[in-house]
Design an enzyme around this catalytic site. Structure first.
Site, PDB file in Angstrom:
ATOM      1  N   GLN A   1       9.121 -35.435  51.974  1.00 12.46           N
ATOM      2  CA  GLN A   1       9.809 -36.696  51.759  1.00 12.46           C
ATOM      3  C   GLN A   1      11.071 -36.833  52.604  1.00 12.46           C
ATOM      4  O   GLN A   1      11.795 -37.816  52.492  1.00 12.46           O
ATOM      5  CB  GLN A   1      10.171 -36.848  50.272  1.00 12.46           C
ATOM      6  CG  GLN A   1       8.951 -36.953  49.366  1.00 12.46           C
ATOM      7  CD  GLN A   1       9.327 -36.974  47.897  1.00 12.46           C
ATOM      8  OE1 GLN A   1      10.478 -36.803  47.518  1.00 12.46           O
ATOM      9  NE2 GLN A   1       8.327 -37.171  47.045  1.00 12.46           N
TER      10      GLN A   1
ATOM     11  N   HIS B   1      12.465 -34.960  46.903  1.00 14.89           N
ATOM     12  CA  HIS B   1      13.532 -35.525  46.069  1.00 14.89           C
ATOM     13  C   HIS B   1      14.893 -35.544  46.766  1.00 14.89           C
ATOM     14  O   HIS B   1      15.863 -34.966  46.289  1.00 14.89           O
ATOM     15  CB  HIS B   1      13.623 -34.784  44.733  1.00 14.89           C
ATOM     16  CG  HIS B   1      12.416 -34.947  43.874  1.00 14.89           C
ATOM     17  ND1 HIS B   1      12.408 -34.614  42.537  1.00 14.89           N
ATOM     18  CD2 HIS B   1      11.171 -35.420  44.128  1.00 14.89           C
ATOM     19  CE1 HIS B   1      11.213 -34.858  42.024  1.00 14.89           C
ATOM     20  NE2 HIS B   1      10.443 -35.352  42.996  1.00 14.89           N
TER      21      HIS B   1
ATOM     22  N   GLU C   1      12.558 -45.353  35.595  1.00 18.77           N
ATOM     23  CA  GLU C   1      13.674 -46.022  34.918  1.00 18.77           C
ATOM     24  C   GLU C   1      14.341 -47.048  35.823  1.00 18.77           C
ATOM     25  O   GLU C   1      14.354 -46.916  37.041  1.00 18.77           O
ATOM     26  CB  GLU C   1      14.748 -44.997  34.527  1.00 18.77           C
ATOM     27  CG  GLU C   1      14.283 -43.873  33.638  1.00 18.77           C
ATOM     28  CD  GLU C   1      15.354 -42.806  33.455  1.00 18.77           C
ATOM     29  OE1 GLU C   1      15.061 -41.811  32.763  1.00 18.77           O
ATOM     30  OE2 GLU C   1      16.466 -42.947  34.009  1.00 18.77           O
TER      31      GLU C   1
ATOM     32  N   TYR D   1      22.916 -39.592  32.981  1.00 20.65           N
ATOM     33  CA  TYR D   1      21.664 -40.322  32.803  1.00 20.65           C
ATOM     34  C   TYR D   1      20.522 -39.450  32.297  1.00 20.65           C
ATOM     35  O   TYR D   1      19.380 -39.891  32.250  1.00 20.65           O
ATOM     36  CB  TYR D   1      21.329 -41.083  34.096  1.00 20.65           C
ATOM     37  CG  TYR D   1      22.269 -42.268  34.206  1.00 20.65           C
ATOM     38  CD1 TYR D   1      21.906 -43.512  33.743  1.00 20.65           C
ATOM     39  CD2 TYR D   1      23.578 -42.084  34.642  1.00 20.65           C
ATOM     40  CE1 TYR D   1      22.795 -44.565  33.749  1.00 20.65           C
ATOM     41  CE2 TYR D   1      24.481 -43.133  34.649  1.00 20.65           C
ATOM     42  CZ  TYR D   1      24.080 -44.366  34.198  1.00 20.65           C
ATOM     43  OH  TYR D   1      24.977 -45.408  34.175  1.00 20.65           O
TER      44      TYR D   1
ATOM     45  N   TYR E   1       3.895 -33.340  34.170  1.00 24.31           N
ATOM     46  CA  TYR E   1       2.699 -33.639  34.946  1.00 24.31           C
ATOM     47  C   TYR E   1       1.470 -32.970  34.336  1.00 24.31           C
ATOM     48  O   TYR E   1       1.507 -31.806  33.936  1.00 24.31           O
ATOM     49  CB  TYR E   1       2.862 -33.155  36.393  1.00 24.31           C
ATOM     50  CG  TYR E   1       3.734 -34.035  37.242  1.00 24.31           C
ATOM     51  CD1 TYR E   1       3.501 -35.404  37.337  1.00 24.31           C
ATOM     52  CD2 TYR E   1       4.788 -33.503  37.972  1.00 24.31           C
ATOM     53  CE1 TYR E   1       4.298 -36.217  38.141  1.00 24.31           C
ATOM     54  CE2 TYR E   1       5.583 -34.298  38.784  1.00 24.31           C
ATOM     55  CZ  TYR E   1       5.327 -35.667  38.851  1.00 24.31           C
ATOM     56  OH  TYR E   1       6.118 -36.463  39.639  1.00 24.31           O
TER      57      TYR E   1
END
Length: 429
Positions: free
Chosen positions: A124, A192, A290, A300, A311
């Site tokens: 990513q 991430h 979210e 959070y 998963y």
């Protein structure tokens, strides 16, 4: 949810400019027509139109808006970020493999911008989001977020800036580009990075940082540890320094760049003009995605409070946010078993082309492959009345990665996440 894009490498520039016709032939219908990223005539119009409601959609102010889809340019390799140059009309596009492009929407012509940083383009990672200094062109700085590695090969989310030079016939370039903030620690992970960036109304620079796929769930998780910058929202000055009004500047056990923490992987961020508040769209584990309104110093919850499951199971990762008094609950979420909304780019619509959509939040979704629209009621502190409306761009098999609103026309621009991808715009039908 991880990005399924495989590792790949830069190829020769083969992008095709598409000229959009001034007279747009379109038709309307209930629901969004299908098609894939190779549809469309040579004039740049997909030949399809959409209706934002769909059959049986609940009534709202934007439910019966007809729109058409025009292609602006194509051939991008996993475009990730979009930003319009104020007062200019041209569009900057980042490509995850490391290329920065300048696009003229009037004719679809595309030029490569020199001076982009070397990036860690694995998993990513890569060249990710982009933002323009609010005082542009007086201050011509352009900000990029990107993954870059250290000498050991470990990677981290970086923020850097350079001065955009547009000298007529000369190739556009970022002069003096350099990193201004690195979200530490570096990690041996390709996942991430978070990496959305935006300026707040007070001139502060907000940056999201993912948890780098730390799977050691529990109270010692990196997202709950304020001594590092992973799983957090950073608030910086325009020069990349910690903002002096950040909540933990006097805490010796916390990074003074942190504005909020307890995040997993926020890949959408936008400012709601009615309130000046920062909103984020964040990936959950299995579902549990979210939408959050960011509070100064807010926790959070990830991973000690979550709406997701692990998963491959129906087992909850953690208790719900509403079961913990020390975690800020999302204003909207997709619980485990819902199918989720793996998000990417987000924008509040304030344009003139679609007045019925003003004030609505638009967010792209990746695995679910559509453009989401959300109405928001109320401007109080909680801002909790968020309703998802009928999807746009459904059935096109498009992973929607980035969004931007053209300031003059109000057209909504969309970058599709694929190895050979278009940038398109939604215009009135």
């Amino acid at each position: 949810m991880t990005n399924p894009n495989p590792d790949s490498f830069p190829r020769p520039d083969r992008r095709t400019a598409l000229r959009a016709t001034a007279g747009l032939a379109a038709f309307s219908f209930a629901g969004c027509l299908g098609g894939d990223s190779t549809d469309g005539a040579d004039d740049g119009v997909d030949g399809t139109a959409g209706n934002a409601s769909g059959d049986g959609a609940s009534a709202d102010d934007g439910a019966d808006v007809d729109y058409a889809v025009e292609r602006v340019a194509e051939g991008f390799e996993n475009p990730w970020g979009l930003a319009f140059l104020p007062g200019d009309g041209r569009l900057l596009v980042t490509e995850r493999l490391g290329r920065l492009s300048l696009v003229d929407p009037a004719d679809g012509s595309t030029r490569t911008v020199a001076g982009a940083p070397e990036v860690f383009s694995r998993g990513q990672g890569g060249l990710l989001d982009i933002e323009i200094h609010p005082a542009y062109p007086t201050d011509p700085r352009v900000y990029l977020t990107y993954a870059a590695s250290d000498d050991s090969g470990a990677a981290a989310t970086h923020v850097g800036s350079g001065r955009l030079r547009l000298d007529g016939s000369d190739a556009p370039a970022l002069d003096g580009f350099e990193p201004i903030c690195v979200a530490e620690p570096f990690r041996d992970s390709e996942l991430h990075f978070g990496s959305r960036v935006t300026f707040g109304p007070d001139g502060a620079l907000f940056v999201t940082v993912g948890d780098r796929r730390d799977t050691e769930f529990g109270p010692d998780h990196v997202s709950q540890d304020r001594s590092n910058e992973l799983g957090s929202t950073l608030r910086l000055t325009a020069d990349g320094d910690p903002h002096p009004d950040n909540p933990f500047v006097d805490d010796p056990n916390a990074r003074d760049t942190i504005y909020s923490y307890g995040h997993r992987n926020p890949q959408g961020m936008a400012v709601r003009s009615e309130t000046g508040r920062i909103w984020q769209c964040e990936h959950g584990e299995r579902d549990g995605d979210e939408i959050n309104v960011i509070e100064r110093g807010g926790n959070y919850g990830w991973p000690v409070a979550s709406e997701a499951c692990n998963y491959g199971t129906d087992e909850r990762v953690a208790p719900s946010h509403r079961e913990r008094g020390d975690a800020v609950a999302p204003v909207h979420y997709w619980p485990c078993g819902s199918g989720g909304f793996p998000p990417s780019g987000a924008v509040f619509y304030e344009g003139d082309a679609f007045p019925e959509w003003r004030g609505d939040l638009f967010a792209g979704t990746l695995a679910a492959q559509y453009l989401g629209r959300f109405t928001v009621e109320g401007a109080g502190a909680t801002e909790a009345a968020v309703t998802e409306r009928e999807p746009l761009l459904a059935d096109r098999d498009w992973r929607v990665r980035a969004l931007a609103v053209e300031p003059t026309t109000g057209h909504l621009y969309v970058a599709v996440d694929a190895a050979d991808a278009p940038v398109v715009r939604l215009v009135p039908a």
